[in-house]
Design an enzyme around this catalytic site. Structure first.
Site, PDB file in Angstrom:
ATOM      1  N   ARG A 167     -13.038  -6.824   9.413  1.00 35.03           N
ATOM      2  CA  ARG A 167     -13.340  -5.720   8.496  1.00 35.03           C
ATOM      3  C   ARG A 167     -14.800  -5.715   8.069  1.00 35.03           C
ATOM      4  NH1 ARG A 167      -8.420  -3.698   6.205  1.00 35.03           N
ATOM      5  NH2 ARG A 167      -6.642  -5.068   6.557  1.00 35.03           N
TER       6      ARG A 167
ATOM      7  N   ASN B 231      -8.574  -2.788  -2.367  1.00 37.24           N
ATOM      8  CA  ASN B 231      -9.949  -2.492  -1.979  1.00 37.24           C
ATOM      9  C   ASN B 231     -10.251  -0.995  -2.017  1.00 37.24           C
ATOM     10  OD1 ASN B 231      -8.179  -2.476   0.461  1.00 37.24           O
ATOM     11  ND2 ASN B 231     -10.046  -1.830   1.497  1.00 37.24           N
ATOM     12  N   HIS B 232      -9.217  -0.151  -2.003  1.00 36.83           N
ATOM     13  CA  HIS B 232      -9.441   1.292  -2.083  1.00 36.83           C
ATOM     14  C   HIS B 232      -9.509   1.810  -3.517  1.00 36.83           C
ATOM     15  CE1 HIS B 232      -9.520   3.086   1.988  1.00 36.83           C
ATOM     16  NE2 HIS B 232      -9.011   1.905   2.320  1.00 36.83           N
TER      17      HIS B 232
ATOM     18  N   HIS C  37      -3.885  -8.243  -3.336  1.00 38.55           N
ATOM     19  CA  HIS C  37      -3.926  -7.212  -2.299  1.00 38.55           C
ATOM     20  C   HIS C  37      -4.389  -7.752  -0.960  1.00 38.55           C
ATOM     21  CE1 HIS C  37      -4.214  -3.269  -0.499  1.00 38.55           C
ATOM     22  NE2 HIS C  37      -5.430  -3.591  -0.068  1.00 38.55           N
TER      23      HIS C  37
ATOM     24  N   HIS D 131      -1.102   4.493  -0.454  1.00 40.02           N
ATOM     25  CA  HIS D 131      -2.122   5.349   0.167  1.00 40.02           C
ATOM     26  C   HIS D 131      -1.810   6.846   0.069  1.00 40.02           C
ATOM     27  CE1 HIS D 131      -5.273   2.814   1.672  1.00 40.02           C
ATOM     28  NE2 HIS D 131      -4.419   1.975   2.229  1.00 40.02           N
TER      29      HIS D 131
ATOM     30  N   ASP E 264      -4.144  -0.257  -3.345  1.00 37.85           N
ATOM     31  CA  ASP E 264      -4.303   0.856  -2.410  1.00 37.85           C
ATOM     32  C   ASP E 264      -3.256   1.938  -2.690  1.00 37.85           C
ATOM     33  OD1 ASP E 264      -6.402  -0.545  -1.375  1.00 37.85           O
ATOM     34  OD2 ASP E 264      -5.729  -0.458   0.704  1.00 37.85           O
TER      35      ASP E 264
ATOM     36  N   HIS F  72      -2.422  -4.764   2.360  1.00 38.78           N
ATOM     37  CA  HIS F  72      -3.724  -4.550   2.992  1.00 38.78           C
ATOM     38  C   HIS F  72      -3.690  -4.261   4.485  1.00 38.78           C
ATOM     39  CE1 HIS F  72      -8.052  -4.752   2.889  1.00 38.78           C
ATOM     40  NE2 HIS F  72      -8.189  -5.966   3.401  1.00 38.78           N
TER      41      HIS F  72
ATOM     42  N   ASP G 173       0.825  -1.211   0.000  1.00 35.55           N
ATOM     43  CA  ASP G 173       0.000   0.000   0.000  1.00 35.55           C
ATOM     44  C   ASP G 173       0.862   1.266   0.000  1.00 35.55           C
ATOM     45  OD1 ASP G 173      -1.348  -2.294   1.070  1.00 35.55           O
ATOM     46  OD2 ASP G 173      -2.945  -0.999   1.816  1.00 35.55           O
TER      47      ASP G 173
ATOM     48  N   ASP H   5      -6.206   7.287  -1.471  1.00 30.52           N
ATOM     49  CA  ASP H   5      -7.021   7.455  -0.260  1.00 30.52           C
ATOM     50  C   ASP H   5      -6.150   7.653   0.970  1.00 30.52           C
ATOM     51  OD1 ASP H   5      -9.604   7.484  -1.263  1.00 30.52           O
ATOM     52  OD2 ASP H   5      -9.929   5.337  -1.027  1.00 30.52           O
ATOM     53  N   ARG H   6      -6.716   8.364   1.917  1.00 38.53           N
ATOM     54  CA  ARG H   6      -6.101   8.712   3.203  1.00 38.53           C
ATOM     55  C   ARG H   6      -4.958   9.712   3.029  1.00 38.53           C
ATOM     56  NH1 ARG H   6      -8.254   6.180   7.444  1.00 38.53           N
ATOM     57  NH2 ARG H   6      -9.413   4.241   7.104  1.00 38.53           N
TER      58      ARG H   6
END
Length: 486
Positions: free
Chosen positions: A387, A290-291, A339, A231, A258, A414, A229, A261-262
């Site tokens: 989750r 998943n993002h 992922h 991110h 990923d 992840h 990730d 995001d964030r």
């Protein structure tokens, strides 16, 4: 009398655990906070406050399923405790269940008709529900058209005379363009929208031609790098290239989902990664995380960042592109990289993965869901995912899957890991996470894996600390609800 004294002692002890948990939570030690809230709940299992507090701690660790469960228990134990509804709504939103979250916000707003905060939360969530419905409606009308076909008018965009940034050469990405782009981004400047649109249109066409499982061959004496990730942490991405060299035909990479995001430099990350993919299509690989999905992007900042830096049209374009990202990669027929993780069902083959129809938003169950969302667990068998999506799978599940498919081990991402990586399940399940000091709060190292084609069974790990970045906080572009439901 003795019964009342006993109840008071229990309450006092439970409150002591809750207060300790609150201190851990304030210090961002969420695992310890959960442990203390759990002890409080064991003593006083009817206290809605303890469940609500633990729900928020689970949310901070992205354990959305556990967060939702605690939100439900908070409301069940005290239907008048309105913060319980907020916690339940927060978990529902994090799982992309905007309509269910809206019901909780509406409940609170009706019971507090003069509460501006409650009214605003209801209004903001209602906007997300309407927007999601609109996006779904328009996407279903034109599923087969490429971005270039849908947005042919973008060719007419003119380049202003004062634009001094990188330029595509005859519409194509070159190494010079990429080097200039990264330097431009380091100076916090923005790629011209015409070139940004062009890159999206080109990557859309390319990704459509890819299978859901991509096979990669690494020659005996060649190096191959796997990153987890990112991110939106662009400056840490640049540090990876500084430590390990720029991508090239002789220095191939796989980024394992990923990307966005964030972190608040997600636009810079994704155009850098897409640019290298176009420059080195056979030596630079991208897996979906998943993002890379509509719901996550709406909540955790990427959509807001794209709209702030470009347009809502571009945000919609990204949603289409992400649908065509491959779901997993198999290296030398011996290492499978995805992922999330493994599956709720037995006897899954690599051919099953090749045959996944991926041109869609991630479903809530099935092979595609598990590839994006699942996590390993130390115990045998399969378990409930904290989750709320996917499963947890044990070492026996990993062993069986690898044996059936002739694999040495799997690599997944992840999950934040203190050292940036973790080797589990007897060496057959490796996690790599490449965003150090995740969200500027977790103090974790980042890591990447390097493999040699000849010794692919011997992964090497490089760890690194976070590097400074401009003063833009993580989640700066996230849905306004995210700062309110906590």
């Amino acid at each position: 009398m003795s019964e009342k004294i006993g109840e008071k002692v229990i309450f006092t002890s439970a409150e002591k655990f809750k207060n300790e948990a609150n201190v851990f939570f304030k210090n961002k030690e969420y695992d310890r906070a959960i442990e203390m809230y759990t002890k409080a709940i064991e003593l006083d299992p009817k206290n809605a406050v303890y469940y609500a507090n633990r729900s928020l701690a689970h949310l901070r660790l992205e354990m959305f399923g556990s967060s939702l469960e605690d939100g439900i228990l908070a409301v069940k134990n005290d239907p008048t405790y309105l913060k319980g509804y907020y916690r339940r709504a927060a978990a529902q939103m994090s799982l992309g269940k905007f309509k269910k979250a809206l019901m909780d916000f509406e409940f609170v707003a009706k019971r507090r008709p003069n509460d501006r905060d409650a009214a605003m939360k209801y209004s903001e969530c209602n906007k997300l529900v309407r927007k999601a419905a609109f996006e779904k409606a328009i996407s279903s009308d034109i599923p087969e058209k490429t971005l270039a076909e849908l947005h042919s008018d973008l060719d007419s965009i003119e380049i202003e005379d004062d634009y001094d940034g990188p330029k595509l050469e005859n519409g194509k990405v070159t190494l010079e363009f990429m080097e200039n782009l990264m330097e431009y981004y380091k100076d916090q400047k923005k790629l011209h929208r015409k070139y940004a649109y062009k890159i999206l249109c080109e990557i859309d066409v390319y990704l459509r031609s890819q299978p859901s499982l991509v096979d990669i061959t690494v020659p005996d004496e060649s190096k191959f790098t796997i990153c987890g990730d990112i991110h939106g942490q662009f400056f840490d991405l640049m540090n990876i290239f500084k430590l390990n060299g720029l991508p090239s035909e002789h220095n191939p990479y796989l980024f394992n989902g990923d990307f966005v995001d964030r972190g608040s430099f997600s636009v810079e990350c994704i155009f850098t990664l897409f640019g290298f993919k176009l420059l080195y299509p056979n030596h630079f690989f991208l897996s979906r995380g998943n993002h890379e999905s509509y719901n996550m992007n709406q909540m955790y900042g990427f959509s807001g960042e794209v709209v702030a830096k470009y347009t809502n049209t571009m945000s919609t374009m990204f949603t289409q592109v992400y649908n065509f990202l491959p779901l997993c990669h198999c290296i030398n027929k011996r290492v499978l990289v995805m992922h999330g993780g493994l599956f709720a069902q037995d006897n899954v083959t690599l051919d099953d993965l090749r045959n996944i129809e991926r041109n869609r938003q991630p479903p809530e169950e099935g092979l595609m869901c598990d590839l994006l969302w699942s996590d390993p667990q130390p115990g045998q068998g399969r378990g409930f995912s904290k989750r709320g999506v996917g499963i947890q799978f044990g070492p026996d599940i990993t062993e069986k899957f690898c044996t059936q498919n002739g694999l040495d081990y799997i690599v997944r991402s992840h999950e934040v890991k203190a050292m940036g990586y973790e080797v589990a399940h007897g060496g057959k399940c490796i996690t790599v996470f490449s965003a150090p000091n995740y969200c500027d709060t977790m103090d974790n190292l980042g890591a990447f894996i390097t493999l040699n084609g000849k010794d692919i069974d011997k992964p090497n790990f490089t760890t690194y600390q976070a590097v400074p970045h401009p003063n833009v906080k993580p989640m700066a572009y996230a849905s306004s609800l995210m700062s309110l439901i906590g």
